[in-house]
Write a protein that holds these residues in place. Sequence first.
Motif, PDB file in Angstrom:
ATOM      1  N   LYS A  76       0.781  -1.583  -0.004  1.00  0.00           N
ATOM      2  CA  LYS A  76       0.277  -0.183  -0.004  1.00  0.00           C
ATOM      3  C   LYS A  76       0.695   1.055  -0.271  1.00  0.00           C
ATOM      4  O   LYS A  76       0.051   2.445  -0.619  1.00  0.00           O
ATOM      5  N   TYR A  77       1.654   1.081   0.340  1.00  0.00           N
ATOM      6  CA  TYR A  77       3.133   2.446   0.721  1.00  0.00           C
ATOM      7  C   TYR A  77       3.663   2.789  -0.860  1.00  0.00           C
ATOM      8  O   TYR A  77       3.540   3.522  -0.889  1.00  0.00           O
ATOM      9  N   MET A  78       3.675   1.961  -1.416  1.00  0.00           N
ATOM     10  CA  MET A  78       4.153   2.115  -2.894  1.00  0.00           C
ATOM     11  C   MET A  78       3.355   2.100  -4.047  1.00  0.00           C
ATOM     12  O   MET A  78       3.509   2.467  -5.563  1.00  0.00           O
ATOM     13  N   ALA A  79       2.293   2.088  -4.285  1.00  0.00           N
ATOM     14  CA  ALA A  79       0.877   1.309  -4.724  1.00  0.00           C
ATOM     15  C   ALA A  79       1.250   3.110  -5.797  1.00  0.00           C
ATOM     16  O   ALA A  79       0.751   2.878  -6.597  1.00  0.00           O
ATOM     17  N   GLU A  80       0.659   3.433  -5.221  1.00  0.00           N
ATOM     18  CA  GLU A  80       1.125   5.298  -5.747  1.00  0.00           C
ATOM     19  C   GLU A  80       2.003   5.484  -7.147  1.00  0.00           C
ATOM     20  O   GLU A  80       1.268   6.099  -7.756  1.00  0.00           O
ATOM     21  N   PHE A  81       2.828   5.135  -7.150  1.00  0.00           N
ATOM     22  CA  PHE A  81       4.420   6.104  -7.856  1.00  0.00           C
ATOM     23  C   PHE A  81       5.047   4.537  -8.206  1.00  0.00           C
ATOM     24  O   PHE A  81       5.431   4.662  -9.119  1.00  0.00           O
ATOM     25  N   VAL A  82       5.282   3.368  -8.020  1.00  0.00           N
ATOM     26  CA  VAL A  82       6.230   2.758  -8.782  1.00  0.00           C
ATOM     27  C   VAL A  82       5.473   2.023  -9.558  1.00  0.00           C
ATOM     28  O   VAL A  82       4.656   1.788 -10.044  1.00  0.00           O
ATOM     29  N   SER A  83       6.987   2.141 -10.407  1.00  0.00           N
ATOM     30  CA  SER A  83       6.833   1.709 -11.693  1.00  0.00           C
ATOM     31  C   SER A  83       6.617   0.379 -12.519  1.00  0.00           C
ATOM     32  O   SER A  83       5.945  -0.137 -13.140  1.00  0.00           O
ATOM     33  N   LEU A  84       7.694   0.092 -11.519  1.00  0.00           N
ATOM     34  CA  LEU A  84       7.957  -1.836 -11.929  1.00  0.00           C
ATOM     35  C   LEU A  84       8.262  -2.034 -10.519  1.00  0.00           C
ATOM     36  O   LEU A  84       9.024  -2.390  -9.878  1.00  0.00           O
ATOM     37  N   LYS A 103      -6.970   1.324  -5.907  1.00  0.00           N
ATOM     38  CA  LYS A 103      -7.610   2.097  -4.800  1.00  0.00           C
ATOM     39  C   LYS A 103      -6.571   3.242  -5.774  1.00  0.00           C
ATOM     40  O   LYS A 103      -6.959   4.711  -5.068  1.00  0.00           O
ATOM     41  N   HIS A 104      -5.517   3.465  -6.788  1.00  0.00           N
ATOM     42  CA  HIS A 104      -4.870   4.104  -6.893  1.00  0.00           C
ATOM     43  C   HIS A 104      -5.355   4.837  -8.426  1.00  0.00           C
ATOM     44  O   HIS A 104      -5.163   5.212  -8.961  1.00  0.00           O
ATOM     45  N   ASN A 105      -6.805   3.700  -8.485  1.00  0.00           N
ATOM     46  CA  ASN A 105      -6.592   3.815 -10.461  1.00  0.00           C
ATOM     47  C   ASN A 105      -5.545   3.716 -11.061  1.00  0.00           C
ATOM     48  O   ASN A 105      -6.124   4.643 -12.402  1.00  0.00           O
ATOM     49  N   ARG A 106      -4.885   2.684 -10.848  1.00  0.00           N
ATOM     50  CA  ARG A 106      -4.162   2.490 -11.975  1.00  0.00           C
ATOM     51  C   ARG A 106      -3.424   1.208 -12.330  1.00  0.00           C
ATOM     52  O   ARG A 106      -3.947   0.435 -11.395  1.00  0.00           O
ATOM     53  N   VAL A 107      -2.562   1.254 -12.283  1.00  0.00           N
ATOM     54  CA  VAL A 107      -2.473  -0.672 -13.685  1.00  0.00           C
ATOM     55  C   VAL A 107      -1.756  -0.259 -13.025  1.00  0.00           C
ATOM     56  O   VAL A 107       0.234   0.378 -13.695  1.00  0.00           O
ATOM     57  N   MET A 142      -8.125  -9.792 -12.733  1.00  0.00           N
ATOM     58  CA  MET A 142      -7.432  -8.547 -12.022  1.00  0.00           C
ATOM     59  C   MET A 142      -7.042  -7.781 -13.064  1.00  0.00           C
ATOM     60  O   MET A 142      -7.091  -8.082 -14.558  1.00  0.00           O
ATOM     61  N   LYS A 143      -7.836  -6.370 -13.004  1.00  0.00           N
ATOM     62  CA  LYS A 143      -7.630  -5.909 -13.614  1.00  0.00           C
ATOM     63  C   LYS A 143      -6.737  -4.800 -13.978  1.00  0.00           C
ATOM     64  O   LYS A 143      -6.747  -3.432 -14.457  1.00  0.00           O
ATOM     65  N   ASN A 144      -5.721  -4.798 -12.400  1.00  0.00           N
ATOM     66  CA  ASN A 144      -4.852  -3.159 -11.912  1.00  0.00           C
ATOM     67  C   ASN A 144      -3.552  -3.328 -12.034  1.00  0.00           C
ATOM     68  O   ASN A 144      -2.637  -3.075 -11.736  1.00  0.00           O
ATOM     69  N   VAL A 145      -3.015  -4.835 -12.570  1.00  0.00           N
ATOM     70  CA  VAL A 145      -1.637  -5.883 -12.521  1.00  0.00           C
ATOM     71  C   VAL A 145      -2.110  -5.623 -14.253  1.00  0.00           C
ATOM     72  O   VAL A 145      -2.623  -6.905 -14.333  1.00  0.00           O
TER      73      VAL A 145
END
Length: 219
Positions: A76-84, A103-107, A142-145
């Motif tokens: 959860k701490y890195m979900a906002e920004f991690v690239s890979l 939660k961060h609306n990203r893949v 799964m839609k966000n990975v």
Amino acid sequence: MSIKDNLHNIKSELPEGVTLVAVSKTKPNGDILEAYEAGQRVFGENKVQEMVQKWEELPKDIEWHMIGHLQRNKVKYMAEFVSLVHGVDSLKLLKEIDKQAEKHNRVIPCLLQMHIAEEDTKFGLDATELEELLLSDEFKSMKNVEIKGLMGMATFTSDEAQIRKEFAQLKSIFDGLQKKLPGISILSMGMSGDYAIAIEEGSTMVRIGSSIFGTRNYP
Ligand SMILES: *Cc1c(COP(=O)(O)O)cnc(C)c1O
């Protein structure tokens, strides 16, 4: 030799199409900025807290890769920004990444880590577990990975033939997977001691720390 010189030397050896992840774990921001100023944008860390702190303090166009073994409660701490995320080795972990990414609306792009080394201390899936994961309904929903490829670490040994054999094995699993998932393109293998062999065996992404930043001092 300076960080800048080390980077230039390594980059001049990398074939086109091989991405360099500069592994900056334990290294201070000043060292990372030196590499950044020399043009490096992709950095790898193996501890979530440390990566978060560096992300907060350093330029925002840095791509942060999580290369280490990952605990589910840290995602959860890195979900906002991690690239890979390189080291995904279970469906449970992938589920958590999917949930936090949503939660961060990203893949979040991920690599599945394969166990290729002789040591049983190294994490990763075997070929059967990989198959099971990919065929599971949970994975398919799964839609966000997004699985971008595979990662692996060779045995820590001076036996080059052994290292080569393990990388070749990973490449062959990668080629098989690419037939089923044509979208995958990343084969993350090779560190300071073995990246030349990894590239000969088909690596598209090398994770290099000590050859750029010098040896690490662990507290
Ligand atoms: C530390 C680390 C590296 C880099 O190791 P060096 O030998 O310093 O190049 C690469 N991959 C992973 C997973 C690591 O933890």
